[in-house]
Motif scaffolding. Structure first.
Motif, PDB file in Angstrom:
ATOM      1  N   PRO A  99      73.779  44.721  89.524  1.00  0.00           N
ATOM      2  CA  PRO A  99      72.991  45.065  88.337  1.00  0.00           C
ATOM      3  C   PRO A  99      73.259  46.500  87.885  1.00  0.00           C
ATOM      4  O   PRO A  99      73.333  47.408  88.706  1.00  0.00           O
ATOM      5  CB  PRO A  99      71.543  44.889  88.800  1.00  0.00           C
ATOM      6  N   SER A 100      73.437  46.667  86.605  1.00  0.00           N
ATOM      7  CA  SER A 100      73.674  47.982  86.021  1.00  0.00           C
ATOM      8  C   SER A 100      73.048  48.043  84.644  1.00  0.00           C
ATOM      9  O   SER A 100      72.995  47.040  83.939  1.00  0.00           O
ATOM     10  CB  SER A 100      75.174  48.264  85.875  1.00  0.00           C
ATOM     11  N   SER A 101      72.598  49.229  84.268  1.00  0.00           N
ATOM     12  CA  SER A 101      72.174  49.450  82.891  1.00  0.00           C
ATOM     13  C   SER A 101      73.420  49.722  82.059  1.00  0.00           C
ATOM     14  O   SER A 101      74.420  50.236  82.561  1.00  0.00           O
ATOM     15  CB  SER A 101      71.208  50.623  82.804  1.00  0.00           C
ATOM     16  N   ILE A 102      73.357  49.374  80.786  1.00  0.00           N
ATOM     17  CA  ILE A 102      74.482  49.546  79.873  1.00  0.00           C
ATOM     18  C   ILE A 102      74.066  50.483  78.748  1.00  0.00           C
ATOM     19  O   ILE A 102      73.009  50.296  78.133  1.00  0.00           O
ATOM     20  CB  ILE A 102      74.907  48.193  79.255  1.00  0.00           C
ATOM     21  N   ILE A 103      74.904  51.502  78.475  1.00  0.00           N
ATOM     22  CA  ILE A 103      74.692  52.387  77.322  1.00  0.00           C
ATOM     23  C   ILE A 103      75.781  52.062  76.316  1.00  0.00           C
ATOM     24  O   ILE A 103      76.968  52.053  76.659  1.00  0.00           O
ATOM     25  CB  ILE A 103      74.770  53.869  77.720  1.00  0.00           C
ATOM     26  N   SER A 104      75.391  51.768  75.077  1.00  0.00           N
ATOM     27  CA  SER A 104      76.374  51.495  74.038  1.00  0.00           C
ATOM     28  C   SER A 104      76.148  52.439  72.871  1.00  0.00           C
ATOM     29  O   SER A 104      75.025  52.850  72.595  1.00  0.00           O
ATOM     30  CB  SER A 104      76.289  50.031  73.579  1.00  0.00           C
ATOM     31  N   LEU A 105      77.249  52.825  72.208  1.00  0.00           N
ATOM     32  CA  LEU A 105      77.165  53.686  71.033  1.00  0.00           C
ATOM     33  C   LEU A 105      78.375  53.458  70.155  1.00  0.00           C
ATOM     34  O   LEU A 105      79.414  53.009  70.622  1.00  0.00           O
ATOM     35  CB  LEU A 105      77.039  55.162  71.428  1.00  0.00           C
ATOM     36  N   THR A 106      78.221  53.752  68.890  1.00  0.00           N
ATOM     37  CA  THR A 106      79.309  53.590  67.930  1.00  0.00           C
ATOM     38  C   THR A 106      80.384  54.645  68.176  1.00  0.00           C
ATOM     39  O   THR A 106      80.161  55.635  68.882  1.00  0.00           O
ATOM     40  CB  THR A 106      78.804  53.758  66.490  1.00  0.00           C
ATOM     41  N   GLU A 107      81.552  54.445  67.582  1.00  0.00           N
ATOM     42  CA  GLU A 107      82.613  55.442  67.675  1.00  0.00           C
ATOM     43  C   GLU A 107      82.132  56.780  67.118  1.00  0.00           C
ATOM     44  O   GLU A 107      82.392  57.833  67.701  1.00  0.00           O
ATOM     45  CB  GLU A 107      83.858  54.990  66.909  1.00  0.00           C
ATOM     46  N   ALA A 108      81.416  56.745  66.007  1.00  0.00           N
ATOM     47  CA  ALA A 108      80.915  57.993  65.413  1.00  0.00           C
ATOM     48  C   ALA A 108      79.989  58.721  66.386  1.00  0.00           C
ATOM     49  O   ALA A 108      80.096  59.934  66.566  1.00  0.00           O
ATOM     50  CB  ALA A 108      80.197  57.693  64.096  1.00  0.00           C
ATOM     51  N   MET A 159      65.683  47.871  91.377  1.00  0.00           N
ATOM     52  CA  MET A 159      66.115  48.693  90.271  1.00  0.00           C
ATOM     53  C   MET A 159      65.991  47.875  88.986  1.00  0.00           C
ATOM     54  O   MET A 159      66.397  46.726  88.937  1.00  0.00           O
ATOM     55  CB  MET A 159      67.566  49.128  90.481  1.00  0.00           C
ATOM     56  N   LYS A 160      65.431  48.489  87.961  1.00  0.00           N
ATOM     57  CA  LYS A 160      65.355  47.839  86.654  1.00  0.00           C
ATOM     58  C   LYS A 160      66.638  48.146  85.888  1.00  0.00           C
ATOM     59  O   LYS A 160      67.188  49.241  85.982  1.00  0.00           O
ATOM     60  CB  LYS A 160      64.149  48.355  85.874  1.00  0.00           C
ATOM     61  N   THR A 161      67.128  47.171  85.159  1.00  0.00           N
ATOM     62  CA  THR A 161      68.321  47.384  84.345  1.00  0.00           C
ATOM     63  C   THR A 161      67.958  47.243  82.877  1.00  0.00           C
ATOM     64  O   THR A 161      67.059  46.486  82.516  1.00  0.00           O
ATOM     65  CB  THR A 161      69.429  46.385  84.722  1.00  0.00           C
ATOM     66  N   HIS A 162      68.671  48.010  82.042  1.00  0.00           N
ATOM     67  CA  HIS A 162      68.370  48.055  80.612  1.00  0.00           C
ATOM     68  C   HIS A 162      69.641  48.047  79.790  1.00  0.00           C
ATOM     69  O   HIS A 162      70.697  48.475  80.238  1.00  0.00           O
ATOM     70  CB  HIS A 162      67.572  49.322  80.276  1.00  0.00           C
ATOM     71  N   PRO A 176      65.064  45.443  78.197  1.00  0.00           N
ATOM     72  CA  PRO A 176      65.398  44.987  79.552  1.00  0.00           C
ATOM     73  C   PRO A 176      66.673  44.162  79.533  1.00  0.00           C
ATOM     74  O   PRO A 176      66.980  43.492  78.553  1.00  0.00           O
ATOM     75  CB  PRO A 176      64.209  44.120  79.950  1.00  0.00           C
ATOM     76  N   LYS A 177      67.429  44.245  80.611  1.00  0.00           N
ATOM     77  CA  LYS A 177      68.682  43.491  80.725  1.00  0.00           C
ATOM     78  C   LYS A 177      68.626  42.707  82.029  1.00  0.00           C
ATOM     79  O   LYS A 177      68.375  43.265  83.084  1.00  0.00           O
ATOM     80  CB  LYS A 177      69.864  44.452  80.733  1.00  0.00           C
ATOM     81  N   GLN A 178      68.881  41.418  81.943  1.00  0.00           N
ATOM     82  CA  GLN A 178      68.890  40.577  83.136  1.00  0.00           C
ATOM     83  C   GLN A 178      70.202  40.776  83.901  1.00  0.00           C
ATOM     84  O   GLN A 178      71.275  40.866  83.303  1.00  0.00           O
ATOM     85  CB  GLN A 178      68.751  39.100  82.744  1.00  0.00           C
TER      86      GLN A 178
END
Length: 79
Positions: A41-50, A1-4, A32-34
């Motif tokens: 291993p997991s992909s990470i989704i980040s976003l601002t409060e807005a 699995m590729k992680t991002h 890509p995320k090591q």
């Protein structure tokens, strides 16, 4: 699995499908995320409060559309 690492820059649109999927059109930075040793291993989704607030509003709208498509006899009845 590729992680991002996925950083949401902007939500552009949301829609849903007849088979129960919610689709979002977004501007995002994806890199890509090591995997870290000893951590699954997991992909990470980040976003601002807005953007999190925009996501919440879009989800509420899409869920309301799903509910509107359900037969009326299924609403509010248990057992």
């Amino acid at each position: 699995m590729k992680t991002h690492q996925i950083e949401i820059q902007k939500f552009k649109a949301a829609s849903n499908t007849n088979n129960g999927l919610v689709m979002f059109k977004v501007d995002a930075l994806v890199s890509p995320k090591q995997a870290l040793d000893g951590i699954e291993p997991s992909s990470i989704i980040s976003l601002t409060e807005a953007n999190a607030r925009v996501l919440m509003a879009l989800l509420k709208t899409q869920i309301a559309e799903f509910d509107a498509k359900k037969p009326k006899s299924r609403h509010g009845r248990h057992g």
